[in-house]
Scaffold this motif. Structure first.
Motif, PDB file in Angstrom:
ATOM      1  N   ASP A  82       0.828  -1.203   0.000  1.00 62.06           N
ATOM      2  CA  ASP A  82       0.000   0.000   0.000  1.00 62.06           C
ATOM      3  C   ASP A  82       0.865   1.257   0.000  1.00 62.06           C
ATOM      4  OD1 ASP A  82      -2.491  -1.464   0.345  1.00 62.06           O
ATOM      5  OD2 ASP A  82      -1.805  -1.854   2.384  1.00 62.06           O
ATOM      6  N   LEU A  83       2.101   1.111   0.483  1.00 62.51           N
ATOM      7  CA  LEU A  83       2.998   2.255   0.632  1.00 62.51           C
ATOM      8  C   LEU A  83       4.434   1.797   0.424  1.00 62.51           C
ATOM      9  CD1 LEU A  83       3.358   5.273   1.607  1.00 62.51           C
ATOM     10  CD2 LEU A  83       3.670   4.321   3.906  1.00 62.51           C
ATOM     11  N   VAL A  84       5.213   2.602  -0.278  1.00 63.20           N
ATOM     12  CA  VAL A  84       6.652   2.354  -0.440  1.00 63.20           C
ATOM     13  C   VAL A  84       7.386   3.538   0.182  1.00 63.20           C
ATOM     14  CG1 VAL A  84       8.560   1.999  -2.057  1.00 63.20           C
ATOM     15  CG2 VAL A  84       6.301   0.998  -2.527  1.00 63.20           C
ATOM     16  N   ILE A  85       8.377   3.218   1.025  1.00 62.54           N
ATOM     17  CA  ILE A  85       9.149   4.250   1.714  1.00 62.54           C
ATOM     18  C   ILE A  85      10.600   4.188   1.254  1.00 62.54           C
ATOM     19  CG2 ILE A  85       9.980   5.095   3.939  1.00 62.54           C
ATOM     20  CD1 ILE A  85       7.507   3.780   5.211  1.00 62.54           C
ATOM     21  N   LEU A  86      11.119   5.318   0.777  1.00 58.14           N
ATOM     22  CA  LEU A  86      12.549   5.440   0.497  1.00 58.14           C
ATOM     23  C   LEU A  86      13.186   5.997   1.760  1.00 58.14           C
ATOM     24  CD1 LEU A  86      12.455   7.097  -3.050  1.00 58.14           C
ATOM     25  CD2 LEU A  86      12.191   4.691  -2.434  1.00 58.14           C
ATOM     26  N   SER A  87      14.010   5.200   2.409  1.00 57.55           N
ATOM     27  CA  SER A  87      14.590   5.607   3.683  1.00 57.55           C
ATOM     28  C   SER A  87      16.097   5.419   3.620  1.00 57.55           C
ATOM     29  CB  SER A  87      13.987   4.778   4.822  1.00 57.55           C
ATOM     30  OG  SER A  87      14.438   5.243   6.059  1.00 57.55           O
ATOM     31  N   GLY A  88      16.788   6.509   3.286  1.00 61.13           N
ATOM     32  CA  GLY A  88      18.220   6.388   3.047  1.00 61.13           C
ATOM     33  C   GLY A  88      18.514   5.612   1.782  1.00 61.13           C
ATOM     34  N   PHE A  89      17.592   5.654   0.833  1.00 64.26           N
ATOM     35  CA  PHE A  89      17.799   4.999  -0.467  1.00 64.26           C
ATOM     36  C   PHE A  89      18.462   6.012  -1.378  1.00 64.26           C
ATOM     37  CE2 PHE A  89      16.270   3.264  -4.614  1.00 64.26           C
ATOM     38  CZ  PHE A  89      16.812   1.997  -4.492  1.00 64.26           C
ATOM     39  N   MET A  90      19.700   5.740  -1.780  1.00 61.48           N
ATOM     40  CA  MET A  90      20.532   6.764  -2.408  1.00 61.48           C
ATOM     41  C   MET A  90      20.524   6.736  -3.932  1.00 61.48           C
ATOM     42  SD  MET A  90      21.321   8.233   0.311  1.00 61.48           S
ATOM     43  CE  MET A  90      22.463   9.477  -0.274  1.00 61.48           C
ATOM     44  N   ARG A  91      19.436   6.267  -4.498  1.00 60.14           N
ATOM     45  CA  ARG A  91      19.281   6.276  -5.950  1.00 60.14           C
ATOM     46  C   ARG A  91      18.024   7.049  -6.317  1.00 60.14           C
ATOM     47  NH1 ARG A  91      24.059   4.410  -8.205  1.00 60.14           N
ATOM     48  NH2 ARG A  91      24.703   2.480  -7.159  1.00 60.14           N
ATOM     49  N   LEU A  92      18.121   7.832  -7.383  1.00 61.56           N
ATOM     50  CA  LEU A  92      16.959   8.523  -7.917  1.00 61.56           C
ATOM     51  C   LEU A  92      16.158   7.532  -8.762  1.00 61.56           C
ATOM     52  CD1 LEU A  92      15.701  11.402  -8.051  1.00 61.56           C
ATOM     53  CD2 LEU A  92      16.917  11.687 -10.230  1.00 61.56           C
ATOM     54  N   LEU A  93      14.891   7.365  -8.437  1.00 64.05           N
ATOM     55  CA  LEU A  93      14.070   6.413  -9.171  1.00 64.05           C
ATOM     56  C   LEU A  93      13.748   6.940 -10.567  1.00 64.05           C
ATOM     57  CD1 LEU A  93      11.482   5.344  -6.440  1.00 64.05           C
ATOM     58  CD2 LEU A  93      13.539   4.104  -7.177  1.00 64.05           C
ATOM     59  N   PRO A  94      13.775   6.077 -11.585  1.00 61.50           N
ATOM     60  CA  PRO A  94      13.365   6.501 -12.922  1.00 61.50           C
ATOM     61  C   PRO A  94      11.906   6.947 -12.922  1.00 61.50           C
ATOM     62  CG  PRO A  94      14.562   4.414 -13.024  1.00 61.50           C
ATOM     63  CD  PRO A  94      14.283   4.690 -11.580  1.00 61.50           C
ATOM     64  N   PRO A  95      11.539   7.850 -13.833  1.00 60.71           N
ATOM     65  CA  PRO A  95      10.166   8.361 -13.864  1.00 60.71           C
ATOM     66  C   PRO A  95       9.105   7.276 -13.973  1.00 60.71           C
ATOM     67  CG  PRO A  95      11.577   9.745 -15.212  1.00 60.71           C
ATOM     68  CD  PRO A  95      12.419   8.584 -14.792  1.00 60.71           C
ATOM     69  N   ALA A  96       9.382   6.208 -14.702  1.00 55.66           N
ATOM     70  CA  ALA A  96       8.385   5.140 -14.853  1.00 55.66           C
ATOM     71  C   ALA A  96       8.075   4.467 -13.522  1.00 55.66           C
ATOM     72  CB  ALA A  96       8.867   4.100 -15.866  1.00 55.66           C
ATOM     73  N   VAL A  97       9.082   4.363 -12.665  1.00 58.80           N
ATOM     74  CA  VAL A  97       8.872   3.755 -11.349  1.00 58.80           C
ATOM     75  C   VAL A  97       8.046   4.692 -10.473  1.00 58.80           C
ATOM     76  CG1 VAL A  97       9.992   2.823  -9.297  1.00 58.80           C
ATOM     77  CG2 VAL A  97      11.016   2.470 -11.550  1.00 58.80           C
ATOM     78  N   VAL A  98       8.390   5.965 -10.484  1.00 63.09           N
ATOM     79  CA  VAL A  98       7.632   6.949  -9.708  1.00 63.09           C
ATOM     80  C   VAL A  98       6.176   6.957 -10.157  1.00 63.09           C
ATOM     81  CG1 VAL A  98       7.383   9.399  -9.143  1.00 63.09           C
ATOM     82  CG2 VAL A  98       9.662   8.373  -9.287  1.00 63.09           C
ATOM     83  N   ALA A  99       5.959   6.951 -11.471  1.00 59.01           N
ATOM     84  CA  ALA A  99       4.592   6.985 -12.003  1.00 59.01           C
ATOM     85  C   ALA A  99       3.798   5.759 -11.572  1.00 59.01           C
ATOM     86  CB  ALA A  99       4.628   7.085 -13.522  1.00 59.01           C
ATOM     87  N   ALA A 100       4.449   4.605 -11.529  1.00 63.00           N
ATOM     88  CA  ALA A 100       3.755   3.369 -11.171  1.00 63.00           C
ATOM     89  C   ALA A 100       3.384   3.327  -9.700  1.00 63.00           C
ATOM     90  CB  ALA A 100       4.625   2.166 -11.525  1.00 63.00           C
ATOM     91  N   LEU A 101       4.187   3.958  -8.839  1.00 63.81           N
ATOM     92  CA  LEU A 101       3.970   3.860  -7.396  1.00 63.81           C
ATOM     93  C   LEU A 101       3.272   5.078  -6.799  1.00 63.81           C
ATOM     94  CD1 LEU A 101       7.441   2.374  -6.368  1.00 63.81           C
ATOM     95  CD2 LEU A 101       5.287   1.126  -6.712  1.00 63.81           C
ATOM     96  N   ALA A 102       3.375   6.208  -7.475  1.00 64.24           N
ATOM     97  CA  ALA A 102       2.805   7.447  -6.941  1.00 64.24           C
ATOM     98  C   ALA A 102       1.278   7.336  -6.807  1.00 64.24           C
ATOM     99  CB  ALA A 102       3.174   8.603  -7.873  1.00 64.24           C
ATOM    100  N   PRO A 103       0.722   8.018  -5.807  1.00 62.16           N
ATOM    101  CA  PRO A 103       1.363   8.896  -4.825  1.00 62.16           C
ATOM    102  C   PRO A 103       1.799   8.155  -3.556  1.00 62.16           C
ATOM    103  CG  PRO A 103      -0.987   9.055  -4.554  1.00 62.16           C
ATOM    104  CD  PRO A 103      -0.758   8.073  -5.682  1.00 62.16           C
ATOM    105  N   ASN A 104       1.667   6.840  -3.567  1.00 65.23           N
ATOM    106  CA  ASN A 104       1.953   6.073  -2.343  1.00 65.23           C
ATOM    107  C   ASN A 104       3.435   5.742  -2.227  1.00 65.23           C
ATOM    108  OD1 ASN A 104      -0.858   5.953  -1.584  1.00 65.23           O
ATOM    109  ND2 ASN A 104      -1.096   4.528  -3.287  1.00 65.23           N
ATOM    110  N   LEU A 105       4.238   6.792  -2.359  1.00 62.75           N
ATOM    111  CA  LEU A 105       5.695   6.680  -2.372  1.00 62.75           C
ATOM    112  C   LEU A 105       6.249   7.888  -1.628  1.00 62.75           C
ATOM    113  CD1 LEU A 105       8.315   5.345  -3.569  1.00 62.75           C
ATOM    114  CD2 LEU A 105       7.969   6.783  -5.590  1.00 62.75           C
ATOM    115  N   ILE A 106       6.874   7.637  -0.469  1.00 63.32           N
ATOM    116  CA  ILE A 106       7.363   8.751   0.339  1.00 63.32           C
ATOM    117  C   ILE A 106       8.850   8.592   0.630  1.00 63.32           C
ATOM    118  CG2 ILE A 106       5.082   9.149   1.346  1.00 63.32           C
ATOM    119  CD1 ILE A 106       6.090   7.891   3.948  1.00 63.32           C
ATOM    120  N   ASN A 107       9.464   9.703   1.007  1.00 66.30           N
ATOM    121  CA  ASN A 107      10.908   9.732   1.235  1.00 66.30           C
ATOM    122  C   ASN A 107      11.204  10.505   2.514  1.00 66.30           C
ATOM    123  OD1 ASN A 107      13.694   9.435   0.660  1.00 66.30           O
ATOM    124  ND2 ASN A 107      13.763  11.433  -0.338  1.00 66.30           N
ATOM    125  N   THR A 108      12.207  10.055   3.253  1.00 71.52           N
ATOM    126  CA  THR A 108      12.698  10.801   4.407  1.00 71.52           C
ATOM    127  C   THR A 108      13.919  11.609   3.982  1.00 71.52           C
ATOM    128  OG1 THR A 108      14.168   9.007   5.124  1.00 71.52           O
ATOM    129  CG2 THR A 108      11.907   8.984   5.962  1.00 71.52           C
TER     130      THR A 108
END
Length: 210
Positions: A82-108
Motif C-alpha cells: 500500500d505504501l513504499v518508503i525510500l529511507s536512506g535509499f541513495m538512488r533517484l528512481l526513474p520516472p516510470a517507477v515513480v509513475a507506477a507507485l505514486a502517490p503512495n511513495l514517500i521519502n525521508t
C-alpha cells in the motif's frame, strides 16, 4: 492493515524504528519486505532480525537506469504494498517507477525542505553556516527532494557541530516524523493522493511563530 515496502541503501536506522513500532500488534502497518540497491547494506540485518523478507536490485547489474528501475519495480510489486518508503535509499528512481507507485511513495530527508535538498543535506547546512536544519517527509516526485512536504520539523545547529553530531540529532526527529506519517496514512488522516494533487506542505509550530 497498511502493507509497506521499505527501500534502503545503508544502515537503516529509520527502518529499524519502523520495525520496532510495527512489532506492536496495535500498530496499523506492517513492513512486508525490504529492498536495497546494495547487497552490503547494513540495514538488511534489521529486516532479517524481524523475519522480514529482503530483495536486492543492484544498478551495476543492468545496462541502463531504466532497466534497473523496471527490475526494481517488479520486485516491489510482488509484495503488493500500500505504501513504499525510500529511507536512506541513495538512488533517484526513474520516472516510470515513480509513475507506477505514486502517490503512495514517500521519502525521508535530513533537512528542512526545501532547504538543502540532495544527498549532502547535513554537510550543506553546515557549510552554509545555517543556524537550523531539520527533517522532512515528502511525497516522491521526479525531482531531487522536490515533492510535496507532508511533515517537517526544525533542528537547531549548535556551536561545534560537525556532520556526525548534527546528523545524530536529526535522526530521532526523522524517525518520529516517519512513524507518525505512516500512522496517519494507515488511519486515513493523511491522504497522499490529496497531498500530491494539492502540492500540500506541512505547517509546523516553528513556522507559525510570530
Amino acid at each position: 492493515m497498511l502493507s509497506v515496502v521499505v527501500l534502503i541503501s545503508g544502515g537503516g536506522s529509520n527502518l529499524r524504528a519502523l520495525l520496532d513500532a510495527a512489532a506492536d500488534a496495535e500498530f496499523p502497518a506492517r513492513v512486508v519486505a525490504v529492498g536495497t540497491d546494495r547487497p552490503e547494506a547494513e540495514g538488511l540485518e534489521h529486516a532479517e532480525e524481524f523475519g522480514v523478507p529482503t530483495f536486492e536490485v543492484a544498478l551495476s547489474s543492468f545496462g541502463s537506469r531504466e532497466a534497473w528501475g523496471d527490475a526494481l519495480l517488479e520486485q516491489i510489486q510482488l509484495w503488493r504494498p500500500d505504501l513504499v518508503i525510500l529511507s536512506g535509499f541513495m538512488r533517484l528512481l526513474p520516472p516510470a517507477v515513480v509513475a507506477a507507485l505514486a502517490p503512495n511513495l514517500i521519502n525521508t530527508h535530513p533537512a528542512f525542505l526545501p532547504e538543502f535538498p540532495g544527498p549532502r543535506a547535513v554537510r550543506d547546512a553546515l557549510e552554509a553556516g545555517a543556524s537550523e536544519s531539520g527533517a522532512s517527509i515528502i511525497v516522491v516526485d521526479n525531482g531531487v527532494d522536490t515533492g510535496p512536504i507532508i511533515a517537517r520539523e526544525r533542528v537547531a545547529v549548535v556551536p561545534g557541530d560537525n556532520e556526525t553530531t548534527l546528523h545524530a540529532r536529526i535522526k530521532p526527529v526523522e524517525r518520529r516524523l516517519l512513524i507518525q506519517a505512516v500512522l496517519d496514512i494507515a488511519n486515513g488522516t493523511l491522504d497522499l493522493a490529496d497531498a500530491a494533487l494539492s502540492g500540500r506542505r506541512a505547517i509546523t509550530p516553528e513556522e507559525s511563530r510570530p
